[in-house]
Design a protein around this motif. Sequence first.
Motif, short mmCIF file in Angstrom:
data_model
loop_
_atom_site.label_atom_id
_atom_site.label_comp_id
_atom_site.label_asym_id
_atom_site.label_seq_id
_atom_site.Cartn_x
_atom_site.Cartn_y
_atom_site.Cartn_z
N PHE A 198 1.11 -1.28 0.11
CA PHE A 198 0.10 0.07 -0.03
C PHE A 198 0.92 1.31 -0.11
CE2 PHE A 198 -2.66 -2.97 2.44
CZ PHE A 198 -3.71 -3.15 1.77
N THR A 199 0.54 2.17 -0.86
CA THR A 199 1.38 3.51 -0.71
C THR A 199 0.74 4.43 -1.16
OG1 THR A 199 3.37 4.62 -1.80
CG2 THR A 199 2.23 2.94 -3.10
N ASP A 200 0.81 5.58 -0.46
CA ASP A 200 0.06 6.94 -0.77
C ASP A 200 0.86 7.90 -1.53
OD1 ASP A 200 1.77 7.85 0.98
OD2 ASP A 200 0.18 8.55 2.47
N GLY A 201 2.16 7.39 -2.14
CA GLY A 201 3.19 8.16 -2.74
C GLY A 201 4.26 8.62 -1.92
N LYS A 202 3.98 8.63 -0.42
CA LYS A 202 5.11 8.96 0.48
C LYS A 202 5.44 7.92 1.26
CE LYS A 202 3.47 13.71 0.51
NZ LYS A 202 1.85 13.60 0.60
N THR A 203 4.39 7.27 1.79
CA THR A 203 4.56 6.21 2.90
C THR A 203 4.20 4.77 2.13
OG1 THR A 203 3.97 7.58 4.81
CG2 THR A 203 3.68 5.40 5.10
N LEU A 204 5.12 3.94 2.49
CA LEU A 204 4.85 2.53 1.91
C LEU A 204 4.84 1.36 2.95
CD1 LEU A 204 6.10 1.23 -1.33
CD2 LEU A 204 6.68 -0.19 0.66
N GLY A 261 7.31 13.26 -11.50
CA GLY A 261 5.94 14.02 -11.41
C GLY A 261 4.67 13.00 -11.65
N CYS A 262 4.95 11.60 -11.20
CA CYS A 262 3.69 10.73 -11.24
C CYS A 262 3.80 9.95 -9.89
CB CYS A 262 3.85 9.85 -12.66
SG CYS A 262 5.28 9.32 -12.79
N PRO A 263 3.26 10.57 -8.86
CA PRO A 263 3.21 9.97 -7.65
C PRO A 263 2.38 8.93 -7.43
CG PRO A 263 2.20 12.10 -7.29
CD PRO A 263 3.03 12.30 -8.61
N PHE A 264 2.72 7.60 -7.18
CA PHE A 264 1.95 6.29 -7.24
C PHE A 264 1.13 6.37 -6.10
CE2 PHE A 264 0.73 2.22 -6.81
CZ PHE A 264 0.58 1.70 -8.36
N ARG A 265 -0.13 6.05 -6.27
CA ARG A 265 -1.14 5.85 -5.00
C ARG A 265 -1.93 4.82 -5.33
NH1 ARG A 265 -1.20 11.45 -4.91
NH2 ARG A 265 -2.90 11.70 -6.69
N GLY A 266 -1.95 3.82 -4.41
CA GLY A 266 -2.81 2.69 -4.70
C GLY A 266 -1.81 1.26 -4.14
N CYS A 267 -1.73 0.32 -4.86
CA CYS A 267 -1.18 -0.73 -4.58
C CYS A 267 -0.29 -1.13 -5.69
CB CYS A 267 -2.23 -2.37 -4.58
SG CYS A 267 -1.44 -3.74 -4.42
#
Length: 424
Positions: A198-204, A261-267
């Motif tokens: 799980f990641t919100d783009g900063k924490t994983l 420039g494409c932060p990843f949010r999701g699984c």
Amino acid sequence: MNIMVVGGGGREHAIIKKLRENPEITAIYCLPGNGGIAADAECVPIASTDIEAIAGFAGSHSIDFAVVAQDDPLALGCVDRLHALGIPCFGPEAKAARIESSKVFAKELMKKYGIPTADYAAFSAPEEALNYLAGARYPLVVKADGLALGKGVLICPDEAAARAAIEEIMTRRAFGDAGNQVVIERFLTGPEVSVLAFTDGKTLYPMVSSMDHKRAGDGDTGLNTGGMGTVAPNPCYTGDIAQECMEKIFLPTIRAMEQEGCPFRGCLYFGLMLTAEGPKVIEYNCRFGDPETQVVLPLLKTDLLTIMRAVESETLSQLHVEWHSGAAACVILASGGYPLAYEKGKTITLPASLPKNVTIYHAGDRLENGALVTSGGRVLGVSAVGETLREALDSAYAAAREIHFEGAFCRSDIGQRALAAIEG
Ligand code: AMP
Ligand code: GLY
């Protein structure tokens, strides 16, 4: 709360069953869902790739949260479209989904940010790719750039096989536009591990590790499939390796995505190989794995919707994600002939009751006059949890033996390598 899940396989069924544990949820719609999912969600006959129809449905059904679980709609910008309507979603926007939908993008990202992966070269002209083969070392791996239903990866023992692979992908265009470019990479060896995070783009937060069984036949023989079974956790993935992966692969990947420039949010799914030189990335997926999800989510203790909402609102760091101890196993029951041609429409008979530790996730079936019939290659995933992997496997296989449809088959050795690693 009204929830919408986009997709219609075993993975989506596992997500839906987990979401249903949250009492705040009043309705779950699954687009398009399948015969078995219909027992747990309202299935809506909208194709998971029809982004406009999905957006229209969400807008007219007061959807409070959407989970886009499948690779195609993610690559097609389903989350971008839903965000434009103000609907919170779990899943990356299209530019972040490129980490899966373009292998060239993923390889360039890893190279630029020093994330360990197989050495490679990328080509958009077949002649250049063919020229490269003469001086190459074998075996090597040829991969179509785009999404190819898991079939775009060809392991080539020699130059003749590599030529044939490039011709199939780039000249005969076996995977359509997915073959506009190819990646040619070094063949690596070592145990494979799937780590979903799980990641919100900063924490994983990595989930429990797992092991897929991709080949159709026992002893890892036969053709590649979407996955014939999984176990979790993966015994090869020790605490030390997990820490190394966190430092050298997981965090560098989400930082790289942010920088691009494409932060990843999701699984975010890391397909890893534990090589003699350390863990390396074989592939990224921008979504939960199938059938990894069917062993990982049963071990999740924390409420799934709470995690998904924290991912969307970028507040994951404030959450503590907990897991059950023990193990899980999933055995896939497939249609005779899969992954090649197979017949559909076979009547499925399920046991009248199941032990508490067993869940059947439906992947490829539909309802016909109220009865379940097969409609896909991978039909059912029989999952079980247990104190030990052996217990989980015994339960999953015992339940699988009680399920019948004409031509059904499963691998008989799911988890055997993992058991050997655990029990010696
Ligand atoms: P993928 O579709 O990228 O997951 O690849 C399918 C399978 O091909 C992986 O699970 C690996 O078993 C194998 N594979 C992919 N890349 C490599 C590589 N560089 N070396 C060895 N095996 C590979
Ligand atoms: N089981 C591999 C995948 O979901 O891609």
